[in-house]
Each structure stands twice: as structure tokens, then as C-alpha cells.
Design an enzyme around this catalytic site. Structure first.
Site, PDB file in Angstrom:
ATOM      1  N   HIS A  14      -9.626  56.104 -37.747  1.00 52.84           N
ATOM      2  CA  HIS A  14      -8.271  56.427 -37.275  1.00 52.84           C
ATOM      3  C   HIS A  14      -8.015  57.921 -37.481  1.00 52.84           C
ATOM      4  O   HIS A  14      -8.504  58.750 -36.713  1.00 52.84           O
ATOM      5  CB  HIS A  14      -7.266  55.555 -38.030  1.00 52.84           C
ATOM      6  CG  HIS A  14      -5.890  55.528 -37.439  1.00 52.84           C
ATOM      7  ND1 HIS A  14      -5.560  56.139 -36.248  1.00 52.84           N
ATOM      8  CD2 HIS A  14      -4.737  54.952 -37.890  1.00 52.84           C
ATOM      9  CE1 HIS A  14      -4.273  55.932 -35.988  1.00 52.84           C
ATOM     10  NE2 HIS A  14      -3.757  55.223 -36.973  1.00 52.84           N
ATOM     11  N   HIS A  37     -12.042  55.790 -26.265  1.00 53.21           N
ATOM     12  CA  HIS A  37     -10.798  55.445 -26.947  1.00 53.21           C
ATOM     13  C   HIS A  37     -10.500  53.981 -26.694  1.00 53.21           C
ATOM     14  O   HIS A  37     -10.818  53.443 -25.621  1.00 53.21           O
ATOM     15  CB  HIS A  37      -9.645  56.313 -26.434  1.00 53.21           C
ATOM     16  CG  HIS A  37      -8.421  56.284 -27.284  1.00 53.21           C
ATOM     17  ND1 HIS A  37      -7.477  55.293 -27.194  1.00 53.21           N
ATOM     18  CD2 HIS A  37      -7.981  57.130 -28.251  1.00 53.21           C
ATOM     19  CE1 HIS A  37      -6.508  55.527 -28.067  1.00 53.21           C
ATOM     20  NE2 HIS A  37      -6.790  56.635 -28.717  1.00 53.21           N
ATOM     21  N   ASP A  46      -9.290  63.718 -30.701  1.00 55.14           N
ATOM     22  CA  ASP A  46      -9.994  64.181 -31.899  1.00 55.14           C
ATOM     23  C   ASP A  46     -11.101  65.190 -31.611  1.00 55.14           C
ATOM     24  O   ASP A  46     -11.583  65.856 -32.529  1.00 55.14           O
ATOM     25  CB  ASP A  46     -10.614  62.981 -32.637  1.00 55.14           C
ATOM     26  CG  ASP A  46      -9.565  61.982 -33.079  1.00 55.14           C
ATOM     27  OD1 ASP A  46      -8.631  62.398 -33.765  1.00 55.14           O
ATOM     28  OD2 ASP A  46      -9.679  60.799 -32.719  1.00 55.14           O
TER      29      ASP A  46
END
Length: 446
Positions: free
Chosen positions: A285, A324, A380
Site C-alpha cells: 500500500h 493497479h 508510486d
């Protein structure tokens, strides 16, 4: 006569439309059929309970590990269309907010549903700014951690400890109390995060400067040394503000599910938020951007990228920062962050890992293996490179995620409390263990 015919025709049409808004299930075990109403594209799980083989039967349940296809709530905060790469806060596209808004304005939008007018924003900013200071005893609490304690662990613990300082936080059904805790939480998060960072360096804490902006004040508490007055660089200040906007909320992800689940017990918001931060701590996460940087270090050079991609396709390793759970298109936040990254690199110097990242992205976007699997860069992929260029150690990456996500968590927590359909979270299970067994004395056990 025409009127009666028209009325009858209308009722018949409505009845036909009504019957279409249902799902008919036939239980082949019994031959019985059931009509389940469809609302907003869903059926209620409790409607399955009526499907039984006999009156003593518990009733039908759905099995959905990791909630892949289960809606746990009705929300009006964040909208995501993963196939089209759309993210909106309260209906506003993330691209517009990142370009035109500030983090505090966006936080207000998430919490109250509308963009603030000038007076509302001024009052909101004043209240947040005047709750940035923390109790001196909290400083002692932070000082109790070992010098190499992880900043995220320190943040989780300190946020949880706030519940022991603010006893009025337990009055969660009071609107005034919730508002006060919101000011405190959003105001104090950067202070606690910055103090945790300074503690790991063995440097003295820097108190908030309420004349600075929200991200500017955070930079002040992080990096001020001997200056009489810290003046944040406008490029870094704005870059951090945009990153905060992009991370403010993201629908029902792992940590949001946690704050709703824990919050459903009616615990105080500090304890619930600490639980959400703990969920964010995990490498799957909030720690994902740290994994991206580690991967780029492992690759080492642009020349080694093709071999690394081959290993990914062979299932030997993973391409971190790609793909994702929700997005099956280019993450809209990733496009914005890539632009911000270049602005930061222009000021701070190019991150040596950038060329490796760009080559990974280029190959992956042209390779059928990744295209067919709809594996595109996510949020990210570039954030770690930006944070690293700004001078943050990797241990601070998840903390930098937790600061802006606080506003989204509180918005979700408050929506949960005000939803009359919500109860304390209590999922069901499918038990496949032993049936009743008799206790065996020690001497008779094999």
C-alpha cells in the site's frame, strides 16, 4: 377515455421497467426462483439470505476474499473509473484540482462536499494553522523512541496517543467535536511527521511557523537549521502541495476500508486513523513507492533494463510501480507526477535513477505482455524519485503519503458515522474446520 388508457399504459410500462430492475435467481437444489431488486447496479447481500434449502438453513452468502467485487458502502466523496483512467474528488477531475487548487482547499472539498468561498477558506486555513502545535508531553513521547525507529511506526504510535490527550474526541456524534478533531488531526499530522524525521537525525525539533503555507510549514519543520526565518523554495513548496492533492483520497482502498471498519465500532478518530496509518505502512500500500526505488537500484543501469524486463515476463520478479488493483489504464495521477518530477529535477538536479525509470516505462508501454495485461505506470512509479530528490530518506515515503491522506480518511470516517445504513463491521466466514471433537487427555494423544 384517452386519459384512462394513457394511465393504464403508463402503469404497465412502469411495471415492465420495474421487473427489468431485478435479478432472477433459480436455485437448482430446490427449483425455487427468487427476484432480487437491483439498485445502482448492485443487489443487497442480505437479499441472498432468503435462498435456503430448508427453514433451518442459514441462507445463501457470497464469498469474496479481498472484496474484489463487493461494495461495502455508498459514498459521495471520490469517483474512480479504472478502465478510463478517471479520478474525481466530489466530481472535480484530479487534473483540474492539481493545476488550480491547493491541498487545504482540496481537503475542505473532500470533507464538506463543495469548494470553499474566500471566507470559508480563510477560516478553514486559520483553524488548521492554529492546531499545528503539539502538547509538550507528546515531544517527550517522541523522545522515548530509539534513534533508528522507523518514522512511520513513530507516527502511528503518536497519532494513537493523541486520544489520551483529547478526551472530547470520544464524543464522535457531536458535530462540533468532530470539527475540532478534524482541525487537530490535519494540523498536527505534518508536525508529528516532521518531529519523527528530526528525531531519526538526532536534530532538535522545529516548531511550526503559522505564517507559512501548509506544505511550506512542513518543509520548515523538516529542514530548517540555523536560519532566523525559513523560506521554502516555491518550486518544492508547490510540488509538495500537488503531491498532497493527488494522495488526499482514493476511494475504498485498504487503509480507507480499515478506518471505516475500525470507525464502525465508534472509537475516537485518533485511534481509527492510527489503524489506517498502520494499513498504509504495508509495502503493498503506502510502501509501494519505496519498493520502486529499491527496484531501480537493483537494476542499476539503463543497459540492464531489457534483462530485468525479461525476468519480469518470466515471472521471476515484479515490475514495481506498474499495474493497479483498480486502474486498467494510465493512472491519471502518474501523468501529473511525471510533470512535477521534471520541475523538481530541474531545481535539485536529475535523479540518477530517472533514466532507468524512463527506460522501464518505454519498454513496458510498447510490449504486448504489459499492454495486454493493462499494466501501466501508477502513482508510486515517480513519487519515490521526487521525494528522494527533495532530500527525503526512503523511510519517510509512507509518512509523506499519510499526511495528505488524513483528510480523505476523516471524510470517509465522517461519512460512515452519518450513514444510517452502517453498523459495526462484522463480515461472515465460511467455516471448513473440524466438526465437534471430544477433548483428549495428554497421555492419550499421539
Amino acid at each position: 377515455m384517452d386519459s384512462l388508457t394513457s394511465t393504464a399504459s403508463t402503469k404497465k410500462t412502469e411495471a415492465a421497467a420495474s421487473s427489468r430492475e431485478s435479478l432472477t435467481i433459480t436455485d437448482n437444489r430446490t427449483g425455487k426462483s427468487y427476484d432480487l431488486p437491483i439498485t445502482h447496479g448492485t443487489i443487497k447481500a442480505m437479499d441472498l439470505r432468503q435462498i435456503k434449502t430448508d427453514p433451518a438453513d442459514f441462507g445463501m452468502m457470497s464469498y469474496d476474499p479481498a472484496y474484489n467485487n463487493t461494495a461495502s458502502c455508498i459514498s459521495r466523496i471520490t469517483y474512480i473509473d479504472g478502465d478510463k483512467g478517471i479520478l474525481r474528488y466530489r466530481g472535480y477531475p484530479i487534473e483540474e484540482l492539481a493545476e488550480k487548487s491547493t491541498y487545504l482547499e482540496t481537503a475542505y472539498l473532500l470533507l464538506y462536499g463543495e469548494l470553499p468561498n474566500e471566507k470559508q477558506l480563510k477560516d478553514w486555513t486559520w483553524h488548521i494553522s492554529h492546531h499545528t502545535f503539539i502538547h509538550e508531553s507528546i515531544k517527550k513521547f517522541l523522545d522515548g523512541f530509539h534513534y533508528d525507529a522507523h518514522p512511520m511506526g513513530m507516527t502511528i504510535s503518536t497519532i494513537a496517543a493523541l486520544s489520551t490527550f483529547y478526551h472530547d474526541a470520544k464524543d464522535i456524534l457531536s458535530e462540533d467535536s468532530r470539527k475540532k478533531q478534524t482541525y487537530r488531526m490535519i494540523g498536527k499530522m505534518p508536525t508529528i511527521a516532521a518531529f519523527a524525521y528530526r528525531h531519526t537525525l538526532g536534530m532538535p525539533f522545529v516548531y511550526p511557523d503559522n505564517e507559512l503555507s501548509y506544505p511550506g510549514n512542513f518543509l520548515n519543520m523538516l529542514f530548517r537549521t540555523s536560519e532566523t526565518r525559513y523560506r521554502p523554495n516555491p518550486t518544492l513548496e508547490r510540488a509538495l502541495d500537488i503531491l498532497f492533492i493527488l494522495h488526499a483520497d482514493h476511494e475504498q482502498n485498504c487503509s480507507t476500508n480499515v478506518i471505516r471498519g475500525v470507525g464502525s465500532s465508534h472509537v475516537d478518530p485518533y485511534s481509527a486513523t492510527a489503524a489506517a496509518i498502520a494499513a498504509l505502512y504495508g509495502p503493498l500500500h503506502g510502501g509501494a513507492n519505496e519498493e520502486v526505488v529499491r527496484m531501480l537500484h537493483e537494476i542499476g543501469s539503463v543497459q540492464r533494463v531489457p534483462d530485468f524486463i525479461k525476468r519480469v515476463k518470466a515471472g521471476e520478479t515484479k515490475l514495481m510501480g506498474f499495474g493497479h488493483r483498480i486502474y486498467k489504464n494510465y493512472d491519471p495521477r502518474a501523468r501529473i507526477i511525471k510533470r512535477v518530477a521534471y520541475e523538481v529535477f530541474e531545481l535539485m538536479g536529475k535523479n540518477p535513477l530517472l533514466e532507468i525509470a524512463l527506460e522501464c516505462e518505454r519498454i513496458a508501454l510498447e510490449d504486448d505482455y504489459f499492454v495486454k495485461r493493462k499494466l501501466y505506470p501508477n502513482v508510486d512509479f515517480y513519487t519515490g524519485l521526487i521525494y528522494q530528490s527533495m532530500g527525503f530518506p526512503m523511510t519517510m515515503f509512507p509518512v509523506l503519503f499519510a499526511i495528505p491522506r488524513t483528510s480523505g480518511w476523516i471524510a470517509q470516517w465522517q461519512e460512515l458515522l452519518l450513514d444510517p445504513e452502517q453498523k459495526i463491521a462484522r463480515p461472515r466466514q465460511i467455516y471448513l474446520g473440524h466438526e465437534t471433537r471430544a477433548y483428549t487427555a495428554m497421555e492419550k494423544r499421539a
